[in-house]
Design an enzyme around this catalytic site. Structure first.
Site, PDB file in Angstrom:
ATOM      1  CD  GLN A   2      -1.019   1.885   2.851  1.00  0.00           C
ATOM      2  OE1 GLN A   2       0.003   1.425   3.372  1.00  0.00           O
ATOM      3  NE2 GLN A   2      -1.665   2.929   3.351  1.00  0.00           N
ATOM      4  CG  ASP A  11       9.061   0.732  12.659  1.00  0.00           C
ATOM      5  OD1 ASP A  11      10.075   0.363  13.273  1.00  0.00           O
ATOM      6  OD2 ASP A  11       8.218  -0.055  12.199  1.00  0.00           O
ATOM      7  CG  ASN A  12      12.465   0.730  16.844  1.00  0.00           C
ATOM      8  OD1 ASN A  12      13.433   0.839  17.595  1.00  0.00           O
ATOM      9  ND2 ASN A  12      12.543   0.083  15.685  1.00  0.00           N
ATOM     10  CB  CYS A  59      19.345  17.400  21.335  1.00  0.00           C
ATOM     11  SG  CYS A  59      21.105  17.379  21.715  1.00  0.00           S
ATOM     12  CB  CYS A 110       2.508   1.521  11.050  1.00  0.00           C
ATOM     13  SG  CYS A 110       1.946   1.745   9.357  1.00  0.00           S
ATOM     14  CB  CYS A 141      25.823  15.633  21.121  1.00  0.00           C
ATOM     15  SG  CYS A 141      24.293  16.538  21.484  1.00  0.00           S
TER      16      CYS A 141
END
Length: 256
Positions: A71, A129-130, A175, A189, A249
Site C-alpha cells: 500500500q 519506526d522505533n 537532544c 502503524c 553530544c
C-alpha cells in the site's frame, strides 16, 4: 573524477542547476549513503537517491516483504512477498543504474554492529519506526561524526530533521526526543494506519535533505525539524536547541 558521457546525459537536469552543477553531481557520484530501514520512507528515498546518482548505497533492514507493505512501499510487488526487503531493494538499484554500487544488509542494526555498518559513510538516512533504533543510529552517527537525516511518519503526520551532534551548536536526535523509549503498549502503524502517499512525500523530502547535506545547496538544514500535517495540510519548521546535558553530544552520563 570526470563524469562519463552517460553520467553527463543522465544527470543533465542537475548539472544545469547552478546550485548543484557538475561539481555537485561528481560529489554525489563519489558519496556513500547508508539507508537504515527499507520500509515506507526508505523506498521512495532510495529511488530518488539512486536517481541522483549516489555512487555507493548500503541498505540495512532485517524485515521481509509482506502483502500489507504494498500500500505504501512502492519498490515491492506481490512476487517479492517473503523476500528480504534489503535484497529486493538492492536488486532494484542494480536494474535501475548498473553503475551504482549497492550492498544489501538483511540484518537488524544493533549496538554490536552499528559502528561497523555505519563507518565510512558520508550521510546516514534513518527511516526506522522505533525510538530504540533511531537513538542507536543517532548516537552512533554522532560518535562517528557523520551527518544524519532522520525521518518518521504516523497516520497523517511526518517529520524530517538533519543532525550533526558533534558540532558545538549542533543538536543530535537525542537532544530532540530525550531518552525516549518504545513502551510495550505503544501504538503501531498496523494499529493506527498511515496514508500511503505520506510516506512518499516524507521519503522524497528526506532524500532531498541527503542531497543537500552532500552538495551544500540552499540553506544549511542542521538542527531544523520539518513537520508536515497532511490533514490541514500544513508545513512547519522548528529549530532544535542543543541539549548541554545530552548523553550523546553533551555532558550527560551515557551510562545513566
Amino acid at each position: 573524477m570526470p563524469l562519463s558521457p552517460t553520467q553527463l546525459e543522465r544527470h543533465a537536469r542537475h548539472i544545469v542547476l547552478p546550485e548543484i552543477g557538475g561539481v555537485g553531481v561528481a560529489q554525489l557520484s563519489a558519496a556513500h549513503v547508508v539507508l537504515v530501514g527499507m520500509g515506507g520512507i526508505g523506498c521512495p528515498a532510495l529511488q530518488y537517491l539512486a536517481g541522483a546518482g549516489i555512487g555507493r548505497l548500503t541498505l540495512i533492514d532485517d524485515d521481509t516483504v509482506d502483502l500489507s507493505n504494498l500500500q505504501r512501499q512502492t519498490l515491492f510487488t506481490p512476487a517479492d512477498v517473503g523476500e528480504p526487503k534489503a535484497a529486493v531493494a538492492a536488486r532494484w538499484v542494480r536494474a535501475f543504474d548498473p553503475e551504482l554500487a549497492v550492498t544489501a544488509v538483511p540484518e537488524r542494526i544493533t549496538p554490536a554492529n552499528a559502528a561497523d555498518l555505519l563507518t565510512g559513510s558520508d550521510v546516514i538516512l534513518d527511516g526506522t519506526d522505533n525510538f530504540a533504533t533511531r537513538l542507536l543510529v543517532s548516537d552512533t552517527a554522532t560518535t562517528l561524526q557523520i551527518p544524519l537525516v532522520s525521518a518518521a511518519i504516523g497516520r497523517f503526520q511526518g517529520q524530517i530533521g538533519t543532525f550533526r551532534g558533534w558540532l558545538p551548536d549542533g543538536p543530535c536526535y537525542r537532544c530532540f526526543v530525550g531518552d525516549a523509549f518504545d513502551a510495550e503498549d505503544c501504538d503501531t502503524c498496523a494499529e493506527q494506519g498511515v496514508l500511503g502517499a505520506m510516506v512518499g512525500l516524507i521519503g522524497s523530502f528526506a532524500a532531498m535533505e541527503v542531497v543537500r547535506a552532500l552538495t551544500g545547496f540552499g540553506e544549511d538544514a542542521c538542527g531544523k525539524l520539518h513537520l508536515f500535517d497532511g490533514l490541514k495540510p500544513l508545513w512547519r519548521t522548528l529549530k532544535i536547541a542543543k541539549d548541554p546535558e545530552c548523553k550523546a553530544c553533551g555532558t550527560g552520563d551515557p551510562a545513566a
